[in-house]
Write an enzyme that holds these catalytic residues in place. Structure first.
Site, PDB file in Angstrom:
ATOM      1  N   LYS A 107       0.860  -1.189   0.000  1.00 35.50           N
ATOM      2  CA  LYS A 107       0.000   0.000   0.000  1.00 35.50           C
ATOM      3  C   LYS A 107       0.887   1.227   0.000  1.00 35.50           C
ATOM      4  O   LYS A 107       2.012   1.191   0.510  1.00 35.50           O
ATOM      5  CB  LYS A 107      -0.873   0.032   1.252  1.00 35.50           C
ATOM      6  N   GLY A 219     -20.514   6.965   3.337  1.00 35.04           N
ATOM      7  CA  GLY A 219     -19.633   7.378   2.245  1.00 35.04           C
ATOM      8  C   GLY A 219     -20.412   7.494   0.949  1.00 35.04           C
ATOM      9  O   GLY A 219     -21.469   6.856   0.769  1.00 35.04           O
ATOM     10  N   GLY A 221     -18.318   7.942  -2.088  1.00 36.28           N
ATOM     11  CA  GLY A 221     -17.234   7.942  -3.065  1.00 36.28           C
ATOM     12  C   GLY A 221     -17.444   6.820  -4.056  1.00 36.28           C
ATOM     13  O   GLY A 221     -18.557   6.304  -4.225  1.00 36.28           O
ATOM     14  N   ASN A 222     -16.365   6.442  -4.715  1.00 30.01           N
ATOM     15  CA  ASN A 222     -16.453   5.443  -5.788  1.00 30.01           C
ATOM     16  C   ASN A 222     -17.066   4.123  -5.324  1.00 30.01           C
ATOM     17  O   ASN A 222     -17.947   3.569  -5.988  1.00 30.01           O
ATOM     18  CB  ASN A 222     -15.044   5.239  -6.363  1.00 30.01           C
TER      19      ASN A 222
HETATM   20  N1  GLU Z   1      -7.158   0.263  -3.455  1.00 27.37           N
HETATM   21  C1  GLU Z   1      -7.961  -0.864  -3.714  1.00 27.37           C
HETATM   22  C2  GLU Z   1      -8.045  -1.758  -2.484  1.00 27.37           C
HETATM   23  O1  GLU Z   1      -7.910  -1.321  -1.368  1.00 27.37           O
HETATM   24  C3  GLU Z   1      -7.534  -1.603  -4.973  1.00 27.37           C
HETATM   25  C4  GLU Z   1      -6.124  -2.084  -4.991  1.00 27.37           C
HETATM   26  C5  GLU Z   1      -5.644  -2.605  -6.329  1.00 27.37           C
HETATM   27  O2  GLU Z   1      -6.398  -2.599  -7.283  1.00 27.37           O
HETATM   28  O3  GLU Z   1      -4.474  -2.971  -6.385  1.00 27.37           O
HETATM   29  O4  GLU Z   1      -8.314  -2.918  -2.570  1.00 27.37           O
END
Ligand code: GLU
Length: 428
Positions: A107, A219, A221-222
């Site tokens: 991350k 929320g 958002g997306n």
């Molecule tokens: N940010 C998204 C998650 O928390 C997607 C991560 C990704 O596609 O690598 O799962």
């Protein structure tokens, strides 16, 4: 987001420790898996529109890559901390493992507030982030993606910077790219839709029909928007949504007992998921300050904002009518609140299963990108549905056989898979 009394990484470790005990993992494997393998902390000097420089703090944490290259999004958030990024990287490892895709967990984050940055400043920030880690990430090492307050545009700037540095075309460096620039159809919808694929399966288990249910969502958002879209297509009714009011610096909820109109609400929402209070009131919605989304008389709660939303302090305000919680966000429920929900018999679809649709579609983006042949949206979404549903059913089976809550069952599957990969590679 982590408050003073709450540390997301400590929570992720506590969840892991519990399952490590349950599985009887040996001490070396526990040490290996309860901490990230590698982390990068850096300063990001960015030229602002007025010609001055500002220095932002950035991170990339690679929790585990035994099952494949690290995978996980990059968040832009003013309250980002390294411990939040650590927790999220660990949850990514379990997320990729539970849906059985050949990827590890990573991350990234930048401490910043995009509300106060122009698009050009955000572009400079994206490029600076990539320059800081360009040798430590990449298609065969660690593959970033969008997350809170980052979009396909940010991914494209990042890709462009990576390709300039490495002198070639490397679409596999990043996922969540725009369609037509190596992105996959369906990626935008994937996380929210994935949440609803798991809700659909959970409703079967609970003997409920979607059209007889009401939901409340944290929320807008997306993730929340696409979860609402598909849940409504299944016949469900969303009576309340909430968002963060940037101006007032407080949470605000919007309610319509007959069901909110998604398209109407989208028209009065900014790109960060912030809903305009005045316009909402003029559309006839009840505008209620605070986190009242949690207290609604509904069957389903969908926390789809940030971590630390359902806590010991507010868990008892949840209506007795609630039978199902689908965690669209990462880490929305603290362990003490989780305990209360378990006692009450609420069926919780844990975050790293419920919201795995995003990364699963990122994997499908990688597959299409490697073939250089892109599928129709329906094909992507039906593959996503198959993968999410089969992961859900695997977890449900463990939950039944071992008489464990869904969260512990998902952990059992994920941790076993990752531990096995570490053993088989001869790491521990
Ligand atoms: N940010 C998204 C998650 O928390 C997607 C991560 C990704 O596609 O690598 O799962």
């Amino acid at each position: 987001m982590a408050s003073k009394s709450f540390n997301a990484f400590a929570m992720a470790q506590a969840q892991f420790d519990k399952v490590a005990e349950l599985l009887g993992l040996d001490p070396a494997t526990r040490d290996m898996l309860r901490n990230p393998m590698r982390e990068y902390h850096f300063s990001l000097p960015v030229r602002m529109d007025d010609g001055s420089f500002r220095v932002f703090r950035g991170y990339r944490v690679q929790h585990n890559d035994a099952r494949g290259p690290g995978k996980g999004g990059i968040r832009f958030h003013p309250q980002e901390t390294v411990d939040t990024v650590r927790a999220l990287s660990m949850w990514m490892t379990w997320k990729c493992a539970v849906v059985n895709i050949p990827l590890g967990g990573s991350k990234g984050g930048v401490v910043c507030d995009p509300h106060h940055l122009s698009m050009r400043e955000q572009e400079n920030l994206c490029r600076a982030w990539v320059r800081a880690v360009a040798r430590d990430v990449g298609p065969v090492l660690d593959v970033p993606a969008p997350d809170v307050m980052t979009s396909s545009q940010h991914m494209l700037w990042m890709l462009d910077e990576f390709e300039r540095i490495h002198g070639g075309k490397y679409p596999g460096f990043i996922t969540g790219k725009p369609v037509g620039m190596g992105g996959s159809l369906g990626r935008t919808e994937a996380t929210g839709y994935g949440v609803v694929f798991t809700i659909r399966e959970a409703l079967k288990e609970l003997n409920l029909r979607a059209q007889d249910t009401l939901a409340s969502v944290q929320g807008f958002g997306n993730v929340a928007q696409y979860a609402i879209e598909l849940y409504r297509q299944l016949g469900g009714t969303v009576v309340c949504v909430s968002c963060w009011d940037q101006e007032a610096q407080e949470a605000v909820s919007f309610r319509n007992q007959k069901g909110i109109e998604l398209d109407q609400l989208r028209k009065i929402t900014d790109r960060f998921g912030g809903i305009d209070r005045k316009k909402a009131a003029s559309l006839g919605l009840e505008v209620l300050p605070g986190d009242v989304w949690l207290e609604q008389e509904v069957d389903i709660l969908i926390p789809a904002a940030l971590e630390n939303s359902i806590t010991a302090d507010n868990v008892n305000t949840i209506s007795r009518r609630v039978k199902l919680i689908a965690e669209g966000a990462n880490g929305p429920t603290t362990p003490d609140a989780d305990h209360v929900l378990k006692e009450r018999g609420v069926f919780v679809i844990p975050d790293f299963l419920a919201n795995a649709g995003g990364v699963t579609c990122s994997y499908l983006e990688q597959v299409q990108s490697n073939m250089n042949y892109f599928w129709e949206k329906d094909e992507v979404l039906s593959k996503l549905d198959v993968m999410m549903t089969s992961a859900f059913l695997d977890v449900l089976k463990v939950s039944r056989n071992r008489k464990l809550p869904m969260r512990d069952s998902a952990y059992v599957i994920a941790v076993e898979r990752v531990a096995r990969a570490c053993h088989d590679r001869g790491w521990v």
